[in-house]
Design an enzyme around this catalytic site. Structure first.
Site, PDB file in Angstrom:
ATOM      1  N   GLY A  32      -0.145   2.838   0.986  1.00 35.33           N
ATOM      2  CA  GLY A  32      -0.091   4.115   0.312  1.00 35.33           C
ATOM      3  C   GLY A  32       0.811   5.135   0.969  1.00 35.33           C
ATOM      4  O   GLY A  32       0.848   6.293   0.547  1.00 35.33           O
TER       5      GLY A  32
ATOM      6  N   GLU B  10      -0.507   0.091  -6.993  1.00 39.78           N
ATOM      7  CA  GLU B  10      -0.383  -1.098  -6.152  1.00 39.78           C
ATOM      8  C   GLU B  10      -1.674  -1.906  -6.136  1.00 39.78           C
ATOM      9  O   GLU B  10      -1.653  -3.136  -6.220  1.00 39.78           O
ATOM     10  CB  GLU B  10       0.002  -0.697  -4.724  1.00 39.78           C
TER      11      GLU B  10
END
Length: 235
Positions: A98, A106
Site C-alpha cells: 500500500g 490490489e
C-alpha cells in the site's frame, strides 16, 4: 538503471516465466510491478495473448500505453495469476503493501487470483513486519473516531504508533482511486500480523488495510547474487 532497479527487473522477468497464453493476469502497482508490465508488453508485442486486470489507474495507463490488452474483474472475476510488489515480506509470506496507495484494489485482485506472485528486491524480506508504516485506507467521514478505533485495535494486537494522514508532495491530502484517505501507521513492529489484520477489519470506517495474509503463493526475491523463489510452505 540502478542496481536495485536491475534486481527488480530480474525478479519481474522470472515471474514472467509463469505466464502462458490465454491467461488472465492481475497487474500490480508500484516500481517493481512496473517492470513486469513493461516486460509483459514486450511478450504481447511478440504475439502472447493475455488479458490484464490493473490494480490502479496508474497501472492501467501504463498498460494501455504499452499495448497490453485489459479487462475488468466484472468481465473476468477469476484470474490465473497476479504479479505485484510488496513494501515488506515477513514470515509465512505475510506482506505489508500500500505504499503506492493501491492496497484496496490490489487486495481485491489478488484475492480473485488462483496465485499471487510477489516480486521484490531482497531488501524487502524482513524478520518482523512493521518498520514500513502500515497503510490503512479509511473513509473521509468521522476521521477522528476512526483514528480512535484503529488505535484501540492496534493496542489489542500489541502495536503502538503514530497515525499520519497521507499527503502528496504538494501538501494536499492523498486520495485513493476509490476516493478514500490513507492513514499510515508507524508501528515499528507488528508481533502478530494476522491478529492485527482481523482487528483492523472490524473497525467501522476502515475500508481496507495493507496487511496481506495468506495471499502470496510465492515470492521472487532478487539480490546481487541472483533471484530466489520462496513458496509459502518454505517461508
Amino acid at each position: 538503471m540502478s542496481d536495485v532497479e536491475t534486481m527488480k527487473r530480474q525478479a519481474a522477468a522470472l515471474a514472467l516465466d509463469s505466464v502462458r497464453g490465454g491467461m488472465k493476469l492481475g497487474l500490480g502497482t508500484g516500481s517493481t510491478a512496473k517492470h513486469f508490465v513493461e516486460l509483459l508488453a514486450e511478450r504481447v508485442a511478440e504475439g502472447l495473448e493475455v488479458v490484464g486486470v490493473p490494480t490502479s489507474e496508474q497501472t492501467r495507463a501504463l498498460a494501455e500505453k504499452l499495448g497490453v490488452p485489459l479487462g475488468t474483474l466484472d468481465e473476468y472475476p477469476a484470474l490465473d495469476i497476479t504479479v505485484d510488489g510488496a513494501d515488506e515480506i515477513g514470515p509465512g509470506l505475510a506482506l505489508v503493501k500500500g505504499g503506492g496507495g493501491a492496497l484496496l484494489r490490489e487486495k481485491i485482485v489478488a484475492s480473485a487470483s488462483r496465485e499471487m506472485i510477489v516480486i521484490a528486491d531482497a531488501s524487502k524480506k524482513v524478520e518482523t513486519l512493521g518498520a514500513f508504516p502500515l497503510p490503512i485506507e479509511v473513509v473521509d467521514f468521522g476521521l477522528a473516531a476512526i483514528r480512535r478505533g484503529i488505535a484501540a485495535a492496534a493496542k489489542a494486537a500489541g502495536c503502538h504508533g503514530v497515525l499520519t494522514l497521507r499527503r502528496k508532495a504538494d501538501g494536499h491530502v492523498f486520495v485513493t482511486d476509490q476516493g478514500n484517505l490513507i492513514l499510515d501507521a508507524a508501528f515499528g513492529a507488528i508481533p502478530d500480523p494476522a491478529a492485527l489484520a482481523a482487528l483492523l477489519s472490524n473497525v467501522p470506517g476502515v475500508v481496507e488495510h495493507g496487511l496481506f495474509i495468506n495471499l502470496a503463493s510465492r515470492v521472487i526475491l532478487a539480490g546481487p547474487a541472483g533471484a530466489t523463489t520462496i513458496s509459502r510452505a518454505e517461508a
